[in-house]
Design an enzyme around this catalytic site. Sequence first.
Site, mmCIF file in Angstrom:
data_model
loop_
_atom_site.group_PDB
_atom_site.id
_atom_site.type_symbol
_atom_site.label_atom_id
_atom_site.label_comp_id
_atom_site.label_asym_id
_atom_site.label_seq_id
_atom_site.Cartn_x
_atom_site.Cartn_y
_atom_site.Cartn_z
ATOM 1 N N PRO A 2 105.991 -6.837 -0.446
ATOM 2 C CA PRO A 2 104.317 -7.184 -1.209
ATOM 3 C C PRO A 2 104.641 -5.500 -2.454
ATOM 4 O O PRO A 2 103.949 -4.997 -1.901
ATOM 5 C CB PRO A 2 103.758 -7.236 -0.922
ATOM 6 N N GLU A 3 104.337 -5.719 -3.548
ATOM 7 C CA GLU A 3 103.372 -4.910 -5.045
ATOM 8 C C GLU A 3 102.637 -5.588 -5.162
ATOM 9 O O GLU A 3 102.583 -6.967 -4.692
ATOM 10 C CB GLU A 3 104.790 -5.130 -5.592
ATOM 11 N N HIS A 96 103.478 -12.803 15.972
ATOM 12 C CA HIS A 96 103.161 -11.952 15.403
ATOM 13 C C HIS A 96 101.466 -11.734 14.031
ATOM 14 O O HIS A 96 102.215 -11.309 13.146
ATOM 15 C CB HIS A 96 104.069 -11.726 13.645
ATOM 16 N N ARG A 115 106.979 -7.353 10.965
ATOM 17 C CA ARG A 115 106.637 -5.513 11.469
ATOM 18 C C ARG A 115 106.074 -4.458 11.386
ATOM 19 O O ARG A 115 106.103 -3.670 11.947
ATOM 20 C CB ARG A 115 107.741 -5.109 10.151
#
Length: 288
Positions: A2-3, A96, A115
Amino acid sequence: MPELPEVETVRRMLAAHVPGKRVATAAVSRHRLRTQSLAALPKQLEGRAFAEPRRTGKFLFLDLDGGMTLLSHLGMSGRWLFSPAGVDALDEAMPHVHLRLTFEDRSRLWYQDIRRFGMLRVVPLDRLAKDPSVKLLGPDPLEQPPTAESLRACAKGSRVAVKTFLLDQRKLAGIGNIYASEILFRAAIDPRRAAGALSLAEWARVAPEIGAVLGDAVARMGTTFSTYRTIWNEPGQYGEQLLVYDRPGQPCRRCGGEVKRFVQGGRATFWCPACQRGRGNTRKHAQS
Ligand SMILES: [Zn+2]
């Protein structure tokens, strides 16, 4: 990863739903995000109410009452997922999930991160500016749009490639690999050029494209390749707009030449060698 546009999309959606909501219960997983244990979060969050969320670059500041903020970075694969009161949008079996907040009105806000490169920390607001994750961040290009002059001054003497320069969060906070390639294509700048070697006229092509690319991407809720989702678990829609990123071997949408990929500073760069020629290229490109 994500930016800025993806994080801004999440911020805007959270801003529409969480301000004023008070945390009834907070539960965390036993996993660490990077190296950080989440064990202290429930005590820090329970009983606190959310205020208007803010953002600088890729960092979200989920401000809380009592002079605190929940500092959040989505890392590679972090997602904030929301379920309004009376709706069962979040499945208890979802894997997660590292933070589960239930508000007093029974709406829920979860943080999922496959992650686990993300960040969740409660920080006193009066210490935020000195926080090691935040203090070196450069200006946010949507909050403080860069000018040709500011970019040239910032890049003065820099020998790093202009693509790598745009990724430096200390210079500009929020641009990542997808949007750096897109900005340089739209500005018709060779991504291999040394940042310090660009002329003022060339920076004058780059500066407006930074705001234009990021703004367009926010308007389409960002870009999803694999993991990014909005708080409603939807993908972003900007992928259809990409001109060069992830299009190696395909025809350039401007000139019909072949889009190329190469690795620069360990990251993939996508570009059109015909449209992004070296020094002296002053061709103007019509916006499609
Ligand atoms: Zn081209």
